[in-house]
Design a protein around this motif. Structure first.
Motif, PDB file in Angstrom:
ATOM      1  N   ALA A  33       1.094  -1.011  -0.131  1.00 21.50           N
ATOM      2  CA  ALA A  33       0.018   0.020  -0.241  1.00 21.50           C
ATOM      3  C   ALA A  33       0.964   1.541  -0.183  1.00 21.50           C
ATOM      4  O   ALA A  33       1.195   1.740   1.296  1.00 21.50           O
ATOM      5  N   LYS A  34       1.199   2.298  -1.483  1.00 22.49           N
ATOM      6  CA  LYS A  34       1.962   2.927  -1.437  1.00 22.49           C
ATOM      7  C   LYS A  34       0.695   4.383  -2.050  1.00 22.49           C
ATOM      8  O   LYS A  34       0.178   4.300  -3.045  1.00 22.49           O
ATOM      9  N   SER A  35       1.058   5.272  -1.337  1.00 21.48           N
ATOM     10  CA  SER A  35       0.206   6.779  -2.257  1.00 21.48           C
ATOM     11  C   SER A  35       1.255   7.699  -2.608  1.00 21.48           C
ATOM     12  O   SER A  35       2.645   7.198  -2.311  1.00 21.48           O
ATOM     13  N   GLN A  36       1.521   7.728  -4.396  1.00 23.30           N
ATOM     14  CA  GLN A  36       2.188   8.549  -4.708  1.00 23.30           C
ATOM     15  C   GLN A  36       2.282   9.690  -5.073  1.00 23.30           C
ATOM     16  O   GLN A  36       3.166  10.774  -5.081  1.00 23.30           O
ATOM     17  N   ASP A  37       1.117  10.370  -4.294  1.00 28.39           N
ATOM     18  CA  ASP A  37       0.830  11.746  -3.711  1.00 28.39           C
ATOM     19  C   ASP A  37       1.432  11.964  -2.232  1.00 28.39           C
ATOM     20  O   ASP A  37       2.759  13.604  -2.040  1.00 28.39           O
ATOM     21  N   THR A  40       5.522  12.525  -3.997  1.00 28.35           N
ATOM     22  CA  THR A  40       5.413  13.642  -4.837  1.00 28.35           C
ATOM     23  C   THR A  40       5.916  15.222  -4.197  1.00 28.35           C
ATOM     24  O   THR A  40       6.150  16.123  -3.934  1.00 28.35           O
ATOM     25  N   ALA A  41       4.766  14.970  -3.312  1.00 23.95           N
ATOM     26  CA  ALA A  41       4.826  16.571  -1.570  1.00 23.95           C
ATOM     27  C   ALA A  41       6.164  16.094  -1.789  1.00 23.95           C
ATOM     28  O   ALA A  41       6.560  17.528  -1.280  1.00 23.95           O
ATOM     29  N   SER A 112      10.649   9.465   1.914  1.00 23.18           N
ATOM     30  CA  SER A 112       9.390   9.234   0.892  1.00 23.18           C
ATOM     31  C   SER A 112       8.771   7.540   1.232  1.00 23.18           C
ATOM     32  O   SER A 112       7.512   7.045   1.413  1.00 23.18           O
ATOM     33  N   ASN A 113       9.221   6.401   1.098  1.00 22.00           N
ATOM     34  CA  ASN A 113       8.922   5.160   0.442  1.00 22.00           C
ATOM     35  C   ASN A 113       9.349   4.792   1.650  1.00 22.00           C
ATOM     36  O   ASN A 113       8.731   3.627   2.091  1.00 22.00           O
ATOM     37  N   LEU A 114      10.909   5.013   2.057  1.00 22.79           N
ATOM     38  CA  LEU A 114      11.021   4.197   3.715  1.00 22.79           C
ATOM     39  C   LEU A 114       9.804   4.596   4.898  1.00 22.79           C
ATOM     40  O   LEU A 114       9.792   3.266   5.055  1.00 22.79           O
ATOM     41  N   ILE A 203       2.704  22.138  -1.717  1.00 24.03           N
ATOM     42  CA  ILE A 203       2.870  21.646  -1.428  1.00 24.03           C
ATOM     43  C   ILE A 203       2.008  21.012   0.052  1.00 24.03           C
ATOM     44  O   ILE A 203       1.730  19.883   0.328  1.00 24.03           O
ATOM     45  N   ILE A 204       1.574  22.209   0.654  1.00 25.20           N
ATOM     46  CA  ILE A 204       1.205  21.736   1.460  1.00 25.20           C
ATOM     47  C   ILE A 204      -0.133  21.474   1.209  1.00 25.20           C
ATOM     48  O   ILE A 204      -1.052  19.885   2.129  1.00 25.20           O
ATOM     49  N   ALA A 205      -1.029  21.945  -0.120  1.00 22.95           N
ATOM     50  CA  ALA A 205      -2.575  21.181  -0.541  1.00 22.95           C
ATOM     51  C   ALA A 205      -1.885  19.794  -0.688  1.00 22.95           C
ATOM     52  O   ALA A 205      -2.593  19.103  -0.686  1.00 22.95           O
ATOM     53  N   LEU A 206      -0.949  19.728  -1.376  1.00 24.70           N
ATOM     54  CA  LEU A 206      -0.954  18.065  -1.259  1.00 24.70           C
ATOM     55  C   LEU A 206      -0.252  17.319  -0.816  1.00 24.70           C
ATOM     56  O   LEU A 206      -0.841  15.686  -0.383  1.00 24.70           O
TER      57      LEU A 206
END
Length: 359
Positions: A33-37, A40-41, A112-114, A203-206
């Motif tokens: 389970a991973k979010s690309q958002d 990106t953020a 971010s992935n870790l 960035i805050i929105a993301l």
């Protein structure tokens, strides 16, 4: 018949949470389970921080290269060697300028992935799979519910981020119009500040959206990972083995252990019985143990077999009901007899030794 079909249907319905083994197997395949958002953020955030920290360093190299270009390179003759030198110098300067940002981007991507899935290295997704180029399977993925959800998410993000950046521009619209009356340095400084504000706001929105996206990805992952009761049973069989085969293996092991045990009975000093249900074969060898130890023991048919072997090999059998029961329950094959039985066993052995001397 209908009841049987209903039971088969419910057994195949995926209603159970995934087992640890399935989670581990899927993780090895790279399915997590991973979010690309979030990626990106975090990447944008680190890069913006890098630009603020290394902005002076990048500006210095950029202006230095421009100065060298318009004071030195401009006077060179256009030849193959000079063009090559200009491009080489430009490449080196660009690498120096971008190196800190690229390094920060790599660190941000790994971090971010870790943060989401921990350390995971697998080449499974890179393996060639004909299903990946199957047009029917591809069409199913394109027109699936998940693809529709991802499309709606992307459209929502575009509208949301676009609205925020437009709002920032609208707030500073009057100042933008006034840049026509300022010099180039002040105008560039103003647009740099506005760009920074838009970037931070985006960035805050993301980051805000990524929280919801990660929650959705976790929900969708858990939903797809669910197993049916039949799946759990099949997995248990694969891990533990078929119960029927497993029971046969255990039976075979018990038979082999019994044969080994029976082969030791002829070496016993005495067999203590109760007289029909229990039999315990005892040996005293001071070179192997400090006290008498149990060579064999058993109940019912095994006890009868022990007594038969003892009789065939002229091993003395002594009937002592409490001692036979006590030794059988208190010690295992190969164990030294417990201390509370020392006196009783010593009396039995003394009796046996006296009989053997008479013989």
């Amino acid at each position: 018949m209908q009841l049987k079909l209903d039971l088969q249907f419910f057994a195949g319905e995926k209603t159970e949470k995934a087992t640890p083994k399935k989670r581990l197997d899927e993780r090895k395949k790279g399915k997590v389970a991973k979010s690309q958002d979030i990626n990106t953020a975090v990447l944008l955030l680190f890069c913006f921080i890098g630009l603020f920290v290394f902005g002076g360093y990048i500006l210095k190299h950029m202006t230095g290269f421009y100065q060298k270009s318009f004071t030195e390179f401009i006077h060179w003759n256009v030849t193959e060697v000079s063009v090559q030198q200009v491009f080489t110098s430009a490449t080196i300067e660009a690498a120096k300028m971008l190196a800190p940002i690229m390094l920060i981007a790599i660190v941000a991507g790994v971090a971010s992935n870790l943060m989401q899935i921990g350390f995971l290295f697998t080449a499974e997704p890179l393996k060639f799979d004909l299903k990946k180029i199957d047009p029917i399977q591809g069409a199913k993925r394109i027109f699936s519910i998940r693809a529709l959800v991802e499309l709606l998410k992307s459209l929502f993000k575009i509208v949301f981020i676009g609205t925020i950046t437009f709002t920032v521009i609208w707030i500073f619209k009057d100042d933008m119009l006034m840049t026509a009356f300022t010099n180039a340095e002040n105008a560039l400084g103003f647009f740099g500040r506005v760009t920074g504000i838009m970037g931070i706001a985006a960035i805050i929105a993301l980051l805000f959206l990524s929280v919801f996206d990660y929650s959705y990805q976790r929900y969708d992952f858990e939903k797809n990972m669910k197993m049916s009761k039949q799946d759990i049973k099949d997995e248990y069989k694969n891990v533990e083995g078929d119960p029927l085969i497993k029971s046969k293996i255990k039976e075979k092991q018990r038979q082999m252990a019994t044969r080994r045990m029976m082969s030791e009975v002829p070496n016993a000093d005495v067999v203590i019985t109760n007289p029909t249900h229990y039999a315990v074969a005892i040996k005293y060898d001071e070179t192997k143990a400090s006290a008498p130890y149990i060579l064999a023991k058993g109940t019912d048919k095994t006890a009868l077999k022990i007594k038969e072997i003892a009789k065939a090999n002229h091993v003395i059998t002594v009937e002592n009901i409490p001692l036979a029961r006590g030794l059988h329950s208190a010690a295992e094959i190969g164990d030294v007899i417990p201390e509370e039985f020392f006196k009783a066993v010593a009396e039995v052995l003394a009796y046996v030794y006296r009989l053997e001397k008479k013989v």
